[in-house]
Design a protein around this motif. Sequence first.
Motif, PDB file in Angstrom:
ATOM      1  N   HIS A 296     -30.789 -27.968 -33.167  1.00 26.34           N
ATOM      2  CA  HIS A 296     -30.077 -29.150 -32.683  1.00 26.34           C
ATOM      3  C   HIS A 296     -30.683 -29.721 -31.398  1.00 26.34           C
ATOM      4  O   HIS A 296     -30.322 -30.805 -30.975  1.00 26.34           O
ATOM      5  CB  HIS A 296     -28.596 -28.822 -32.452  1.00 26.34           C
ATOM      6  CG  HIS A 296     -28.364 -27.833 -31.359  1.00 26.34           C
ATOM      7  ND1 HIS A 296     -28.605 -26.486 -31.530  1.00 26.34           N
ATOM      8  CD2 HIS A 296     -27.950 -27.999 -30.095  1.00 26.34           C
ATOM      9  CE1 HIS A 296     -28.324 -25.862 -30.394  1.00 26.34           C
ATOM     10  NE2 HIS A 296     -27.927 -26.753 -29.503  1.00 26.34           N
TER      11      HIS A 296
ATOM     12  N   TRP B 142     -28.379 -35.376 -38.837  1.00 25.53           N
ATOM     13  CA  TRP B 142     -27.485 -35.900 -37.807  1.00 25.53           C
ATOM     14  C   TRP B 142     -26.691 -37.046 -38.412  1.00 25.53           C
ATOM     15  O   TRP B 142     -27.254 -37.968 -38.996  1.00 25.53           O
ATOM     16  CB  TRP B 142     -28.284 -36.401 -36.601  1.00 25.53           C
ATOM     17  CG  TRP B 142     -28.804 -35.294 -35.758  1.00 25.53           C
ATOM     18  CD1 TRP B 142     -30.031 -34.690 -35.842  1.00 25.53           C
ATOM     19  CD2 TRP B 142     -28.112 -34.615 -34.709  1.00 25.53           C
ATOM     20  NE1 TRP B 142     -30.129 -33.692 -34.912  1.00 25.53           N
ATOM     21  CE2 TRP B 142     -28.976 -33.627 -34.185  1.00 25.53           C
ATOM     22  CE3 TRP B 142     -26.846 -34.758 -34.141  1.00 25.53           C
ATOM     23  CZ2 TRP B 142     -28.609 -32.783 -33.149  1.00 25.53           C
ATOM     24  CZ3 TRP B 142     -26.487 -33.921 -33.101  1.00 25.53           C
ATOM     25  CH2 TRP B 142     -27.359 -32.948 -32.620  1.00 25.53           C
TER      26      TRP B 142
ATOM     27  N   LYS C 265     -32.672 -38.951 -38.270  1.00 23.73           N
ATOM     28  CA  LYS C 265     -32.890 -37.762 -37.445  1.00 23.73           C
ATOM     29  C   LYS C 265     -32.378 -36.510 -38.169  1.00 23.73           C
ATOM     30  O   LYS C 265     -31.237 -36.473 -38.618  1.00 23.73           O
ATOM     31  CB  LYS C 265     -32.164 -37.941 -36.116  1.00 23.73           C
ATOM     32  CG  LYS C 265     -32.370 -36.849 -35.122  1.00 23.73           C
ATOM     33  CD  LYS C 265     -31.638 -37.207 -33.824  1.00 23.73           C
ATOM     34  CE  LYS C 265     -31.753 -36.134 -32.794  1.00 23.73           C
ATOM     35  NZ  LYS C 265     -30.981 -36.478 -31.583  1.00 23.73           N
TER      36      LYS C 265
ATOM     37  N   GLN D  43     -27.497 -40.808 -39.039  1.00 19.66           N
ATOM     38  CA  GLN D  43     -27.879 -41.464 -37.798  1.00 19.66           C
ATOM     39  C   GLN D  43     -29.292 -42.022 -37.938  1.00 19.66           C
ATOM     40  O   GLN D  43     -30.235 -41.298 -38.233  1.00 19.66           O
ATOM     41  CB  GLN D  43     -27.826 -40.488 -36.632  1.00 19.66           C
ATOM     42  CG  GLN D  43     -28.177 -41.127 -35.307  1.00 19.66           C
ATOM     43  CD  GLN D  43     -28.176 -40.141 -34.167  1.00 19.66           C
ATOM     44  OE1 GLN D  43     -28.509 -38.978 -34.341  1.00 19.66           O
ATOM     45  NE2 GLN D  43     -27.788 -40.595 -33.004  1.00 19.66           N
TER      46      GLN D  43
ATOM     47  N   ALA E  91     -22.594 -38.433 -32.721  1.00 15.97           N
ATOM     48  CA  ALA E  91     -23.261 -37.858 -33.901  1.00 15.97           C
ATOM     49  C   ALA E  91     -23.270 -36.338 -33.810  1.00 15.97           C
ATOM     50  O   ALA E  91     -23.322 -35.766 -32.728  1.00 15.97           O
ATOM     51  CB  ALA E  91     -24.681 -38.385 -34.011  1.00 15.97           C
ATOM     52  N   SER E  92     -23.203 -35.695 -34.968  1.00 15.85           N
ATOM     53  CA  SER E  92     -23.267 -34.232 -35.009  1.00 15.85           C
ATOM     54  C   SER E  92     -24.205 -33.813 -36.133  1.00 15.85           C
ATOM     55  O   SER E  92     -24.469 -34.559 -37.070  1.00 15.85           O
ATOM     56  CB  SER E  92     -21.869 -33.633 -35.221  1.00 15.85           C
ATOM     57  OG  SER E  92     -21.286 -34.118 -36.406  1.00 15.85           O
ATOM     58  N   LEU E  93     -24.707 -32.598 -36.010  1.00 14.91           N
ATOM     59  CA  LEU E  93     -25.664 -32.062 -36.978  1.00 14.91           C
ATOM     60  C   LEU E  93     -24.893 -31.435 -38.143  1.00 14.91           C
ATOM     61  O   LEU E  93     -24.105 -30.518 -37.954  1.00 14.91           O
ATOM     62  CB  LEU E  93     -26.559 -31.028 -36.290  1.00 14.91           C
ATOM     63  CG  LEU E  93     -27.797 -30.576 -37.025  1.00 14.91           C
ATOM     64  CD1 LEU E  93     -28.718 -31.748 -37.338  1.00 14.91           C
ATOM     65  CD2 LEU E  93     -28.543 -29.553 -36.194  1.00 14.91           C
TER      66      LEU E  93
ATOM     67  N   ALA F   5     -36.246 -32.143 -33.196  1.00 17.33           N
ATOM     68  CA  ALA F   5     -35.830 -33.168 -34.155  1.00 17.33           C
ATOM     69  C   ALA F   5     -37.021 -33.617 -34.996  1.00 17.33           C
ATOM     70  O   ALA F   5     -38.153 -33.665 -34.532  1.00 17.33           O
ATOM     71  CB  ALA F   5     -35.227 -34.364 -33.427  1.00 17.33           C
TER      72      ALA F   5
END
Length: 71
Positions: A24, A49, A13, A6, A57-59, A29
């Motif tokens: 998260h 991310w 990030k 991302q 978006a996911s970590l 961040a």
Amino acid sequence: MVEEPQFTAKGYKLGDPAHGQRKHHAEHAVYVKTLDAAAALIERGFSLWMGSQGKRASLISPESLRIVRAS
């Protein structure tokens, strides 16, 4: 579906592992301008991310990432 790092107005990030289960959260961040800088942090345990078009978006943990550098 392919996910990509991302990139925001602040840069790529990442989540700082120093914040444990709270990494998260937006206030924890960390942003970097280049993928090389992101890769260096991932090697130190930071999460990245990632997302794809139409998907939130996911970590992603560093253990689930594979860094490929041009030779």
